[in-house]
Every structure is written in structure tokens, then in C-alpha cells.
Design an enzyme around this catalytic site. Structure first.
Site, short mmCIF file in Angstrom:
data_model
loop_
_atom_site.label_atom_id
_atom_site.label_comp_id
_atom_site.label_asym_id
_atom_site.label_seq_id
_atom_site.Cartn_x
_atom_site.Cartn_y
_atom_site.Cartn_z
N ASP A 83 17.08 5.43 4.13
CA ASP A 83 15.86 4.61 4.25
C ASP A 83 15.80 4.59 5.68
O ASP A 83 13.56 4.10 5.50
CB ASP A 83 16.32 2.79 3.92
N ASP A 130 20.06 -0.75 -3.77
CA ASP A 130 19.22 -0.38 -3.53
C ASP A 130 18.48 0.62 -4.55
O ASP A 130 19.19 1.02 -6.07
CB ASP A 130 19.32 1.29 -3.37
N THR A 173 12.32 -0.92 -4.71
CA THR A 173 12.89 -2.27 -5.57
C THR A 173 10.86 -2.82 -5.40
O THR A 173 10.77 -3.51 -6.49
CB THR A 173 13.48 -3.58 -4.90
P1 ADP Z 1 12.62 -2.60 -1.03
O1 ADP Z 1 13.80 -1.53 -1.66
O2 ADP Z 1 11.98 -2.23 -1.51
O3 ADP Z 1 12.61 -1.29 0.29
P2 ADP Z 1 14.76 -3.95 1.11
O4 ADP Z 1 15.85 -4.78 -0.36
O5 ADP Z 1 14.52 -2.84 1.25
O6 ADP Z 1 13.59 -3.43 -1.04
O7 ADP Z 1 13.62 -5.05 0.58
C1 ADP Z 1 12.33 -4.90 2.06
C2 ADP Z 1 11.88 -6.12 1.64
O8 ADP Z 1 12.27 -7.19 2.87
C3 ADP Z 1 10.76 -6.25 2.90
O9 ADP Z 1 9.55 -6.79 2.33
C4 ADP Z 1 10.83 -6.33 4.15
O10 ADP Z 1 9.63 -7.07 5.12
C5 ADP Z 1 11.95 -7.26 3.97
N1 ADP Z 1 12.33 -7.42 5.37
C6 ADP Z 1 13.47 -6.89 5.73
N2 ADP Z 1 13.61 -7.39 7.08
C7 ADP Z 1 13.39 -8.77 6.40
C8 ADP Z 1 14.70 -9.58 7.95
N3 ADP Z 1 14.16 -9.51 8.90
N4 ADP Z 1 13.11 -11.24 7.17
C9 ADP Z 1 12.64 -11.02 6.49
N5 ADP Z 1 12.40 -9.89 5.37
C10 ADP Z 1 12.77 -8.67 5.60
MG MG Z 2 14.57 -0.88 1.99
#
Ligand code: ADP
Ligand code: MG
Length: 534
Positions: A386, A61, A95
Site C-alpha cells: 500500500d 485490507d 475500502t
Molecule cells: P482503504 O482500503 O480505503 O485505503 P484504509 O483502512 O487504508 O482504507 O483507511 C484509509 C483512510 O484512513 C483514509 O481516509 C485516510 O485518510 C484515513 N487515515 C489514515 N491515517 C489517518 C489518521 N492518522 N487519522 C485519521 N485518518 C487517517
Molecule cells: Mg489504505
């Protein structure tokens, strides 16, 4: 007039000017983005944070990582601040926000190298940021509370890659159910959803309790272990002989007087417990203390009691059971009592929890996370938070966008098209803004070990041919329609992330003078002590 040099500031104040100031700040901001970069997306890696006292956090996170790192540099701190704002406003996308900001600054550096003035860059960024919001609104899709399937998909997208992997479906169901349950006239307060932990069983046994779970045991071993058809009294004062909050002095001159005094106080306690009993309560949650004599009397009456229950929990219990918190025992009557099918103590090893469950239509409830290890539970808790944040966010605005980089690529494409109509050097800044957004899918691919250049090329060409929802699906490692692949995010994550990322990058670019005192007692403070409300 003398020839004496003019001294403006004390000797221990350091100044970094012009270009050096900019480069210094950009470098620091980039470093922050670099730190969280590898955690982005479902295939992102985790970080292990070890505190000086050897407490360990294992997390993916963004905001948790940055908060724990105790970052000192002022510009870096500004980056941490956007992660925090993102967390407070949306609860997810931290992020993403930090990475976009880092990339905006990195790209600005390229323009600075080309001798483009910072004010031109910031102007271009501002124009692009405004345009981005406009395009986002245009691309967003509308949903309602009824679209449960979509809400679940949003929760699942939020939790992907966060240690909740194998039970995502189940968690998503719990999250959507919980939010719908506490919804009151279209309003949801996430404080009404308590998250509690239990070391019993495994992650997959995580459950939604129609009531409240307290991290408390009953005050006396001899009290009933469980109470069915519970009538719950909620009191916010102590059941004690001596009120510890009031300092009283009593002068006693003879043993008889002492005896009378003690008896008098015992009578008062007896009267208190009698009132509890008369109200019909068979369970008592007390916000303050319950002393030994009161415990003894309550036990005798087979009343289940917990003491020193946090105010926030008292409020949740009231909401869940329909009871009222009373400040005076005379107010405790059958109508003020809360109801639950069962109140019980569940012990597991050293831990004891009090379950208040089976509440009718509770307006506050508990997600009880099970899991063998504290680290795992904590990470699952962040994932669930989240999920809750994202679902709520999607419900509030009713607008969602496709994930997996789809929205970023489409935004970049349209911002570039828009930039064609601009003149001169601002156009370059707007273009750099667009390419900063592409950094999101690029990193999603990179973190999954897929060639980012191939992905970016294909994504761009698919979008050019009109597939505006084409994104990278990291379950199949293919480029697909993100909506069909069920990768959906609330619009607000993106709009907030882009907003705060552009704000902070603009703010950092406008700084050309860093004045910092090395004297810790002075007002400006050492490098790193920027005012909180910068
Ligand atoms: P943040 O802290 O920004 O929320 P995350 O590590 O939660 O970061 O990642 C979020 C990103 O991952 C978003 O851009 C989301 O669209 C992408 N994402 C989530 N699930 C998938 C998936 N199955 N395939 C590709 N991208 C994904
Ligand atoms: Mg996220």
C-alpha cells in the site's frame, strides 16, 4: 396462430423484475460495503479469514477480504470488482471505494422510496461525480520527487493501522528510498522492487537490500557459503545431461556404445562448466535444472549456484547486478556477468535464502520483511505494498490531498453548494451524493469509538468557516489541519475511488431485470455468474 403460450426462455430461468430487482441488488451491494466498513482507517479492526483447508489470513485490507470471501451474488460481485480495479489502478483505497459505492446505493434507495425515478438518480449521480473530479483537481496540492518528507508521510498514512504501526517511520523511509533508487528517467516499475520474507528477527528489522534476495539455497552443500566480489552468470537453460524438455530415443546395441554415450554426455557437461569458469563467473543463477554431475563440477570450481530461479527473479537479478541473461554459453563472457559485493546463503531454521547484495546503483532491489509469524509478515507485506503504491501514485500525478476525511468533507460541501444551482429532483440526487462522501469521516470516527455525529458536525462547521484541510486526526482524536498532522494521500486514490464507486452504483441502479438461469450448463449461469467484463 395457436393459443399456445409463447415460451421465451427455458423453465429453469428465473426472473426478478423492476423494483424487486433494484432492491435485491442494492441490498447485496450494501452488504458488501457493510463487511469492509469496520476495517476502514487507522483504528479499523482486522478480519480473520479461514479457508476450507484451514489456511488463515488476518487482514485489514479491503480487497484481500473481498477476494477471499468468494462472493456469489452478481451485484455484490460488481462491488468486489471495483475493489479489484482500485487495487490494480492505485494499489490502495479499496475500502473507501467499496464504502462510497455502498452508501451511494443506500442513499439512492431513499430517493427510490420517494418515488424518484432511477434515471433521475443516475443522472444526478453522474453530474455530481463529474463535479467531484473538477473540485478534486482544484483542491489537490502539487509535490515533486524532492519532497521526500511529504512522500514519507504519504507512505505512513497508507500504512497506518495495518500491523506495521511501530515501524511506520522506518518502513516509510525504506519505501521512499526504494522508489527513488529504481526510478529510471522519471519512470518507476514496482516490479523492480522485490518483497521477500524472512522469519529471522522481528518486524522492526525489516531492511532494504541493495540487491536481490532469493528464496533459494545453493544446490550443493559443499559450495562456498558466501562469495565476495561476486561475478554472476545468469543462464536460462539447464546444465543437465539430459534435456528433460526434449524427448529423445537412442538405441544402443552394445555396452561399449553405452559407455561412449555416457562419456560423451559427461564431456559436454564438463565443457559447459569449463565455459562458465572461463567467463570468470564465481556465481551462477540458472533458470532451469542443474544435474548432479554439473553440481559436482561447479562445487569443485568453488562456484556458488542456484537452480530453477524464477524468470521474474532472473530479470530482477540482471537489473540489480548489471548482468545479462544468456541463452547460450558461448555468450557468457566477463562483460555479461553481473556484479555484487557479496552473494551468500543465510539459513535460519528450515529456511534458506540467498542474498545478492552490495550492488552498485542497482535498478532492482529487495525489501526484506523480517517477522516471527507468517500472518504478521503477510499483513506487513500488504501494508508495504500500500505504501509503495501510494508513494508511486503521488509521484506519477504529482498531486496529493489531505486525508482523515478532510477531502471528503470539503468535496461534500462544495458539491452541495453546486447543487443549489440545479433544478428539481436531480438536485436531491446530487445532495445524496455529497452526503455519501461524508460517510468516510463518519466511519473513521465510528471505528475509533468516537461519536460520529459530533465529529461530522464539527468537521462541517470548521469547513464552513474556511478550514478546507480540517480532518479527523486519529492519533490525537481531534479535528486538525490534516496536512499539518501529516495525514496525506495521493489524489488518485480519491479520484479513482469516487469514479468507480459512482460508475458501479449507476450501473446497478440501471438494472431493472435480473434474468438468471439455475442450469449451470447454460449461458447465463446461476445467480452470480455474471460475465467478467460486465
Ligand atoms: P482503504 O482500503 O480505503 O485505503 P484504509 O483502512 O487504508 O482504507 O483507511 C484509509 C483512510 O484512513 C483514509 O481516509 C485516510 O485518510 C484515513 N487515515 C489514515 N491515517 C489517518 C489518521 N492518522 N487519522 C485519521 N485518518 C487517517
Ligand atoms: Mg489504505
Amino acid at each position: 396462430m395457436t393459443d399456445k403460450p409463447i415460451v421465451l426462455m427455458p423453465e429453469d430461468v428465473q426472473r426478478i423484475l423492476g423494483k424487486d430487482a433494484q432492491r435485491n441488488n442494492i441490498m447485496a451491494a450494501k452488504m458488501v460495503a457493510e463487511i469492509v466498513k469496520t476495517t476502514l482507517g487507522p483504528k479499523g479492526m482486522d478480519k480473520m479469514l479461514v479457508s476450507p483447508t484451514n489456511d488463515i489470513i488476518i487482514t485489514n485490507d479491503g480487497v484481500t477480504i473481498l477476494e477471499e470471501m468468494q462472493i456469489e451474488h452478481p451485484a455484490a460481485k460488481m462491488m468486489v470488482e471495483i475493489a479489484k480495479t482500485q487495487e490494480d489502478e492505485v494499489g490502495d483505497g479499496t475500502t473507501t471505494a467499496v464504502m462510497i459505492a455502498g452508501k451511494l446505493l443506500e442513499n439512492a434507495e431513499k430517493l427510490l422510496d420517494k418515488k424518484i425515478h432511477p434515471t433521475v438518480i443516475t443522472k444526478g449521480y453522474r453530474i455530481a461525480a463529474d463535479k467531484a473530479q473538477e473540485i478534486l483537481m482544484d483542491l489537490a496540492l502539487r509535490i515533486t520527487t524532492e519532497d521526500e518528507e511529504v512522500l514519507k508521510q504519504i507512505a505512513m498514512t497508507a500504512m497506518t493501522g495495518k500491523g506495521a504501526e511501530h515501524s511506520r517511520e522506518k518502513f516509510a523511509e525504506i519505501i521512499v528510498k526504494a522508489i527513488k533508487q529504481v526510478e529510471d528517467n522519471g519512470k518507476v516499475d514496482l516490479n523492480d522492487i522485490k518483497i521477500e520474507k524472512s522469519k529471522r528477527d522481528g518486524i522492526k528489522d525489516t531492511e532494504l537490500i541493495q540487491g536481490i534476495v532469493l528464496d533459494k539455497e545453493k544446490v550443493s552443500y559443499d559450495m562456498p557459503k558466501d562469495v565476495r566480489d561476486a561475478k554472476i552468470g545468469l543462464i536460462d537453460f539447464s546444465l543437465e545431461i539430459k534435456n528433460p524438455e526434449v524427448d529423445t530415443k537412442i538405441s544402443i546395441t552394445s555396452p561399449e556404445q553405452l559407455q561412449t554415450f555416457v562419456m560423451q554426455e559427461e564431456r559436454e557437461i564438463k565443457a559447459m562448466v569449463e565455459k562458465v569458469k572461463l567467463s570468470g563467473a564465481n556465481v551462477v543463477f540458472c533458470q532451469k535444472g542443474i544435474d548432479d554431475f554439473a553440481q559436482y563440477l561447479l562445487t569443485k570450481e568453488k562456484i556458488y549456484a542456484c537452480r530453477r530461479v524464477a524468470r521474474s527473479d532472473m530479470e530482477k537479478i540482471a537489473k540489480a547486478t548489471g548482468g545479462k541473461i544468456v541463452s547460450n554459453l558461448n555468450e557468457l563472457n566477463p562483460f555479461e556477468l553481473g556484479n555484487a559485493n557479496i552473494v551468500e546463503e543465510v539459513k535460519y531454521g528450515e529456511d534458506a535464502l540467498t542474498y545478492i547484495r552490495g550492488c552498485q546503483n542497482p535498478k532492482a532491489l529487495t525489501i526484506l520483511i523480517h517477522g516471527g509469524s507468517g500472518y504478521v509478515i503477510e499483513e506487513v507485506k500488504r501494508a508495504i505494498k500500500d505504501g509503495l503504491g501510494d508513494v508511486l501514485c503521488a509521484l506519477q500525478s504529482g498531486l496529493v490531498v489531505p486525508g482523515g476525511g478532510a477531502i471528503e468533507i470539503e468535496l461534500a460541501k462544495r458539491i452541495r453548494e453546486f447543487s443549489q444551482g440545479l433544478s428539481g429532483r436531480e438536485q436531491l440526487a446530487v445532495e445524496e451524493f455529497a452526503s455519501a462522501l461524508e460517510f468516510i469521516p463518519v466511519t473513521l470516527a465510528e471505528n475509533a469509538g468516537i461519536d460520529p455525529i459530533d465529529i461530522l458536525t464539527e468537521l462541517k462547521s470548521r469547513h464552513d468557516s474556511g478550514e478546507k484541510n480540517a480532518g479527523l486526526n486519529l492519533f490525537t482524536n481531534k479535528i486538525e489541519n490534516a496536512l499539518e498532522a501529516r495525514i496525506i494521500e495521493p489524489l488518485k486514490i480519491k479520484s479513482q475511488a469516487i469514479n468507480s464507486a459512482s460508475d458501479v452504483s449507476i450501473m446497478i441502479l440501471r438494472i431493472d431485470d435480473i434474468i438468471s438461469s439455475t442450469d449451470k450448463t447454460s449461458g447465463i449461469g446461476p445467480m452470480g455468474n455474471i460475465p467478467q467484463d460486465y
